[in-house]
Design a protein around this motif. Structure first.
Motif, PDB file in Angstrom:
ATOM      1  N   LEU A   1      -8.973  62.201 -43.657  1.00 27.72           N
ATOM      2  CA  LEU A   1      -8.334  62.512 -42.372  1.00 27.72           C
ATOM      3  C   LEU A   1      -7.830  61.234 -41.711  1.00 27.72           C
ATOM      4  O   LEU A   1      -6.718  61.178 -41.195  1.00 27.72           O
ATOM      5  CB  LEU A   1      -9.318  63.238 -41.450  1.00 27.72           C
ATOM      6  CG  LEU A   1      -9.642  64.694 -41.799  1.00 27.72           C
ATOM      7  CD1 LEU A   1     -10.771  65.214 -40.906  1.00 27.72           C
ATOM      8  CD2 LEU A   1      -8.416  65.591 -41.657  1.00 27.72           C
ATOM      9  N   ARG A   2      -8.663  60.185 -41.755  1.00 24.78           N
ATOM     10  CA  ARG A   2      -8.274  58.922 -41.100  1.00 24.78           C
ATOM     11  C   ARG A   2      -7.109  58.267 -41.820  1.00 24.78           C
ATOM     12  O   ARG A   2      -6.154  57.809 -41.190  1.00 24.78           O
ATOM     13  CB  ARG A   2      -9.469  57.965 -41.041  1.00 24.78           C
ATOM     14  CG  ARG A   2     -10.527  58.397 -40.024  1.00 24.78           C
ATOM     15  CD  ARG A   2     -11.200  57.177 -39.391  1.00 24.78           C
ATOM     16  NE  ARG A   2     -12.250  57.590 -38.469  1.00 24.78           N
ATOM     17  CZ  ARG A   2     -12.085  57.706 -37.151  1.00 24.78           C
ATOM     18  NH1 ARG A   2     -10.911  57.466 -36.598  1.00 24.78           N
ATOM     19  NH2 ARG A   2     -13.089  58.077 -36.384  1.00 24.78           N
TER      20      ARG A   2
ATOM     21  N   ARG B   1     -13.991  63.756 -46.638  1.00 26.99           N
ATOM     22  CA  ARG B   1     -13.092  64.451 -45.729  1.00 26.99           C
ATOM     23  C   ARG B   1     -12.647  63.533 -44.582  1.00 26.99           C
ATOM     24  O   ARG B   1     -11.461  63.441 -44.267  1.00 26.99           O
ATOM     25  CB  ARG B   1     -13.839  65.674 -45.190  1.00 26.99           C
ATOM     26  CG  ARG B   1     -13.032  66.598 -44.355  1.00 26.99           C
ATOM     27  CD  ARG B   1     -13.739  67.941 -44.207  1.00 26.99           C
ATOM     28  NE  ARG B   1     -13.424  68.541 -42.922  1.00 26.99           N
ATOM     29  CZ  ARG B   1     -14.100  68.353 -41.812  1.00 26.99           C
ATOM     30  NH1 ARG B   1     -15.187  67.596 -41.831  1.00 26.99           N
ATOM     31  NH2 ARG B   1     -13.727  68.917 -40.688  1.00 26.99           N
ATOM     32  N   ILE B   2     -13.625  62.861 -43.963  1.00 25.88           N
ATOM     33  CA  ILE B   2     -13.281  62.076 -42.782  1.00 25.88           C
ATOM     34  C   ILE B   2     -12.407  60.880 -43.145  1.00 25.88           C
ATOM     35  O   ILE B   2     -11.432  60.573 -42.447  1.00 25.88           O
ATOM     36  CB  ILE B   2     -14.569  61.671 -42.027  1.00 25.88           C
ATOM     37  CG1 ILE B   2     -15.149  62.928 -41.367  1.00 25.88           C
ATOM     38  CG2 ILE B   2     -14.279  60.596 -40.993  1.00 25.88           C
ATOM     39  CD1 ILE B   2     -16.502  62.768 -40.763  1.00 25.88           C
TER      40      ILE B   2
ATOM     41  N   VAL C   1      -6.392  70.567 -42.762  1.00 22.44           N
ATOM     42  CA  VAL C   1      -5.364  70.347 -41.747  1.00 22.44           C
ATOM     43  C   VAL C   1      -5.607  69.004 -41.074  1.00 22.44           C
ATOM     44  O   VAL C   1      -6.708  68.728 -40.595  1.00 22.44           O
ATOM     45  CB  VAL C   1      -5.368  71.485 -40.711  1.00 22.44           C
ATOM     46  CG1 VAL C   1      -4.330  71.236 -39.627  1.00 22.44           C
ATOM     47  CG2 VAL C   1      -5.109  72.821 -41.404  1.00 22.44           C
ATOM     48  N   LEU C   2      -4.567  68.160 -41.040  1.00 22.26           N
ATOM     49  CA  LEU C   2      -4.693  66.830 -40.438  1.00 22.26           C
ATOM     50  C   LEU C   2      -4.503  66.915 -38.933  1.00 22.26           C
ATOM     51  O   LEU C   2      -4.092  67.945 -38.389  1.00 22.26           O
ATOM     52  CB  LEU C   2      -3.649  65.889 -41.032  1.00 22.26           C
ATOM     53  CG  LEU C   2      -3.665  65.765 -42.557  1.00 22.26           C
ATOM     54  CD1 LEU C   2      -2.536  64.846 -43.008  1.00 22.26           C
ATOM     55  CD2 LEU C   2      -5.004  65.208 -43.033  1.00 22.26           C
ATOM     56  N   ARG C   3      -4.769  65.789 -38.265  1.00 22.04           N
ATOM     57  CA  ARG C   3      -4.548  65.737 -36.819  1.00 22.04           C
ATOM     58  C   ARG C   3      -3.051  65.865 -36.524  1.00 22.04           C
ATOM     59  O   ARG C   3      -2.245  65.184 -37.155  1.00 22.04           O
ATOM     60  CB  ARG C   3      -5.065  64.402 -36.274  1.00 22.04           C
ATOM     61  CG  ARG C   3      -5.108  64.334 -34.754  1.00 22.04           C
ATOM     62  CD  ARG C   3      -5.706  63.021 -34.303  1.00 22.04           C
ATOM     63  NE  ARG C   3      -4.753  61.923 -34.379  1.00 22.04           N
ATOM     64  CZ  ARG C   3      -3.914  61.584 -33.407  1.00 22.04           C
ATOM     65  NH1 ARG C   3      -3.902  62.260 -32.280  1.00 22.04           N
ATOM     66  NH2 ARG C   3      -3.077  60.578 -33.557  1.00 22.04           N
TER      67      ARG C   3
ATOM     68  N   CYS D   1       0.863  58.431 -38.161  1.00 26.98           N
ATOM     69  CA  CYS D   1       1.140  57.614 -36.969  1.00 26.98           C
ATOM     70  C   CYS D   1       2.207  56.563 -37.291  1.00 26.98           C
ATOM     71  O   CYS D   1       3.091  56.288 -36.472  1.00 26.98           O
ATOM     72  CB  CYS D   1      -0.131  56.945 -36.463  1.00 26.98           C
ATOM     73  SG  CYS D   1      -1.229  58.090 -35.610  1.00 26.98           S
TER      74      CYS D   1
ATOM     75  N   ASP E   1      -4.003  60.209 -41.179  1.00 27.82           N
ATOM     76  CA  ASP E   1      -3.618  60.086 -39.778  1.00 27.82           C
ATOM     77  C   ASP E   1      -2.866  58.772 -39.572  1.00 27.82           C
ATOM     78  O   ASP E   1      -1.861  58.726 -38.862  1.00 27.82           O
ATOM     79  CB  ASP E   1      -4.873  60.142 -38.891  1.00 27.82           C
ATOM     80  CG  ASP E   1      -4.510  60.291 -37.424  1.00 27.82           C
ATOM     81  OD1 ASP E   1      -3.786  61.252 -37.098  1.00 27.82           O
ATOM     82  OD2 ASP E   1      -4.936  59.446 -36.617  1.00 27.82           O
TER      83      ASP E   1
ATOM     84  N   THR F   1      -8.425  74.883 -35.308  1.00 27.16           N
ATOM     85  CA  THR F   1      -9.487  74.205 -34.569  1.00 27.16           C
ATOM     86  C   THR F   1      -9.040  73.778 -33.172  1.00 27.16           C
ATOM     87  O   THR F   1      -9.852  73.367 -32.350  1.00 27.16           O
ATOM     88  CB  THR F   1      -9.960  72.949 -35.327  1.00 27.16           C
ATOM     89  OG1 THR F   1      -8.801  72.194 -35.693  1.00 27.16           O
ATOM     90  CG2 THR F   1     -10.739  73.318 -36.575  1.00 27.16           C
TER      91      THR F   1
END
Lengths: 558, 211
Positions: free
Chosen positions: A201-202, A197-198, A133-135, A209, A205, A14
């Motif tokens: 992802l958060r 999903r979101i 796939v994560l950020r 981090c 993430d 992406t």
């Protein structure tokens, strides 16, 4: 220990959105990663061959990448240079080709390698998964440090395949992409698609981090630089290109053969392996046929398209090349071809371009029209044919600015050409390919309407003139330090080749311009249709396949 | 309308970009900020006591900060109402991003002034400050793409917040800040460049057309 020869994820799928150039790095090498409109992902060294400017600043027009600095254009897939704006009338040498790295799109990521020892294989942990796939999270720390700290920070972490950490229970895999000795990117992947999903992802993430903060806070000293195994530069790059008289240096497979129009077959050729060299609009390839003949055919492809496509008209009265291609060559056959050669280059600095095609002369015109359309240069394509059924490649003509002139006789054709060629202005150019009478008419009409000779570009199928080979003369080869006699009945090209002087040739009747040679002394008796009248008058070039000497001696620059 | 402008100044570029996006006719008066420091002269301080560019003059009105200029232009000349949207949520978001834009000016923008125009200051500290902001902005834009949001605020169109932040981000490399680590910011820059009415400056180029 980092896996230097191995494959690493360098971007998420992406990240490489259409009409964008992604700026990546792997093991100290910067890369420009771009997706063409056909979906192909190019991974190139991030450096224009001209002045070294980063190609990640360049423009992705969907088929070619244009360097922002001086506008050099490089084609999708082959990475070859297709156009140099500072030399608008010349075809760039096909050896001007960017360094490419392998690129594979798999499991939602783009994978590459600096010096791969093996073909890409998806890491076992990802096989059979539908990963999320994560950020990506970039980290200012050595890849090795990040890897070992990632293991230590999360209970149950373990190194897999040298470059990734598997966080057991959560189904999370983190790949550490080594950018260079002191920077890396954490690329996380969830092995199963989560329900929300979101939120997933958060959450993850946040985890990555935090991991980054931990790694950076540890502030480990920068390690010794990575040992990179360098791939030596291709020796051929430092040498003059080999000149093969045969020119059958590429092996291709006929992947499709179809009736493109009445009496015309389309033939699609693909490389047996690897990527075929770059072509430019107007270029042709010599096809070596099963009957031993070698025939030039123009490439009809649009910029950056895979493989080569040619159109062949059946000519029962010809020398047999087209009949062989029509009758003997079948889908799946392997043929030898030459690399593309361009003796009919297209200027792309014109304000308006007229393209005139007669019959099968549409083939180079199609390549030109598609390139002009992509680049947004004003053009008009005029196709002359006996009937609509005689116009090939209808699917390519769709969406192009095309006017069809069907079933016209000689007088009507002349009248149509007069109309088309009216309104000449500075920076207009006309390109025409078709039967000799039509091209002669076009040349005369253009001259009468004020077109300058430099603005009129013609490509003949064949030389309509009868060749006079009755003279005998001497040729001196300035660079080869040889003096040879050319008797009546033999051509300069034949004499050169018999004496071991390699000069590429193609049509061998003074139409294609391949066997051109510089002239240093002597008067040339031109018999070709490739050079224009003023180029003939300049007396500094000769088509060695048909032209001869008026003087007793010619000194050639070879 | 008149803009007191210096071509190489990031915030002047924000004002020029907004004027161009809105298609507002205006004249430009160049203030030679570097190397002449004409913005610090008494003559210019009479125009803007802050001693900075850009300054926008519209009739008797005068705006001497980029935030003021963008807010005024959007309110007075944007017939679509998209650039400074009126809802409570978007007002809050725009104000927040305008504050971030000011922080970008003080970090990434300052690093650029130090590197290219010999401004006083600690370039390393400025770059370190910018890195923290860029990481957050990249994360915000990445999740925006996942959630179907293309711009800094939650509106389905760009706002003055995007225009205020854009110059500092697109010019970051002048200040020695690579954008390699911020792929979502790089894609957002392409989107801004594809807005109708987009204009370039020295070091900021147009991009290819969208598919």
């Amino acid at each position: 220990m980092m896996d230097l020869a191995g494959w690493h994820p360098i971007a998420a799928a992406t990240d490489v959105v259409r009409r964008h150039v992604f700026h990546g790095q792997l093991l100290g090498r910067e890369v420009a990663v771009w997706r063409a409109d056909d979906g192909f992902v190019n991974v190139w060294e991030n450096r224009c061959l001209h002045r070294g400017v980063r190609l990640s600043m360049g423009l992705n027009d969907g088929r070619e990448l244009r360097c922002l600095y001086h506008g050099w254009r490089y084609a999708n897939r082959s990475a070859g240079c297709t156009y140099i704006p500072a030399h608008p009338a010349d075809a760039p040498a096909r050896r001007i080709c960017n360094r490419t790295y392998p690129g594979v799109e798999a499991a939602g990521m783009i994978w590459s390698a600096v010096a791969p020892e093996a073909e890409f294989a998806l890491p076992e942990v990802l096989v059979g998964t539908d990963p999320l796939v994560l950020r990506p999270v970039s980290v200012n720390a050595a890849p090795g440090v990040a890897l070992s700290m990632a293991e230590g920070l999360v209970p149950g972490g373990s190194v897999a395949r040298g470059a990734s950490v598997l966080f057991g229970q959560a189904g999370l895999v983190v790949f550490v992409q080594p950018l260079d000795a002191h920077r890396c990117v954490l690329r996380g992947v969830l092995l199963r698609q989560p329900e929300d999903r979101i939120a997933a992802l958060r959450d993850h993430d946040g985890l990555l981090c935090a991991l980054r903060e931990g790694i950076e806070a540890a502030g480990e000293a920068a390690p010794a630089p990575l040992e990179v195994s360098f791939q030596p530069v291709d020796e051929a790059l430092g040498q003059m290109p080999a000149r093969g008289v045969g020119g059958g240096e590429l092996r291709v497979q006929v992947t499709r053969k179809w009736a493109a129009a009445e009496g015309i077959v389309g033939v699609q050729l693909r490389a047996l392996r690897g990527v075929l060299p770059t072509f430019q609009p107007g270029a042709h390839i010599d096809v070596h046929l099963p009957n031993g003949m070698r025939r030039p055919y123009s490439i009809v492809n649009a910029p950056g398209e895979e493989g080569y496509t040619i159109g062949v008209k059946r000519d029962d009265a010809g020398r047999g090349g087209s009949i062989c291609l029509h009758d003997a060559v079948r889908q799946g056959d392997v043929l030898a071809i030459s690399a593309p050669r361009n003796t009919f280059p297209l200027r792309r600095d014109s304000e308006r371009v007229l393209l005139i095609a007669g019959g099968i002369g549409i083939t180079p015109m199609l390549a030109m029209a598609q390139a002009l359309a992509v680049q947004g240069i004003a053009y008009a394509l005029h196709v002359f044919a006996r009937s609509a059924a005689h116009v090939p490649f209808a699917e390519r003509l769709e969406g192009l600015a095309v006017t069809r002139h069907l079933g016209l006789d000689a007088a009507q054709t002349g009248a149509a050409l007069s109309g088309i060629l009216s309104g000449y202005a500075f920076s207009h150019h006309v390109y025409a390919c078709g039967p000799a009478p039509m091209l002669s008419a076009a040349r005369q009409i253009a001259a009468a309407q004020g077109w300058t000779e430099e603005a009129v570009h013609l490509e003949y199928f064949a030389n309509p003139e009868a060749i006079d080979d009755s003279s005998a003369f001497e040729i001196a080869l300035a660079r080869s330090a040889m003096t040879l006699q050319v008797p009546a009945g033999r051509t300069i090209l034949q004499v050169l080749q018999e004496n071991g002087v390699d000069l590429p040739s193609s049509c061998e009747q003074g139409a294609c311009g391949t066997c051109v040679c510089g002239v240093l002394e002597g008067d040339v008796a031109h018999q070709d249709v490739y050079l224009s009248a003023s180029e003939h008058a300049a007396n500094d070039r000769i088509m060695t396949c048909v032209s001869r000497a008026k003087s007793a001696r010619l000194v050639l620059d070879i | 309308m008149k803009l007191y402008d210096f071509e190489l100044h990031a915030e002047c570029y924000a004002a020029r970009l907004m004027l161009s996006l809105l298609g507002v006719p205006h004249e430009v008066e160049t203030v030679d900020v570097y190397p002449e420091a004409a913005h610090l002269t008494p003559a210019f301080r009479a125009i803007n006591p802050l001693g900075r560019v850009p300054v926008l003059e519209d009739g008797a009105l005068r705006f001497g900060t980029v935030q003021g200029i963008l807010a005024y232009l959007a309110a007075a000349y944007d017939t679509s109402g998209q650039w400074a949207p009126d809802t409570a949520v978007l007002r809050g978001e725009v104000a927040g991003w305008m504050a971030i834009a000011a922080e970008l000016a003080a970090t990434a923008g300052q690093a650029r002034l130090i590197e290219t125009m010999f401004a006083q200051g600690d370039a390393e500290a400025a770059r370190a400050g910018a890195e923290g902001l860029l990481r957050v902005i990249d994360q915000h834009l990445w999740f925006g793409e996942v959630e179907g949001r293309d711009w800094l605020c939650s509106a389905p169109h760009p706002t003055i917040a995007d225009i205020a932040c854009f110059p500092h981000l697109v010019l970051s490399e002048d200040g020695g800040i690579s954008r390699q680590d911020y792929p979502a910011i790089r894609r957002w820059i392409d989107r801004v460049k594809r807005l109708p009415g987009f204009t370039v400056m020295s070091g900021v180029f147009a991009t290819s057309s969208a598919l």
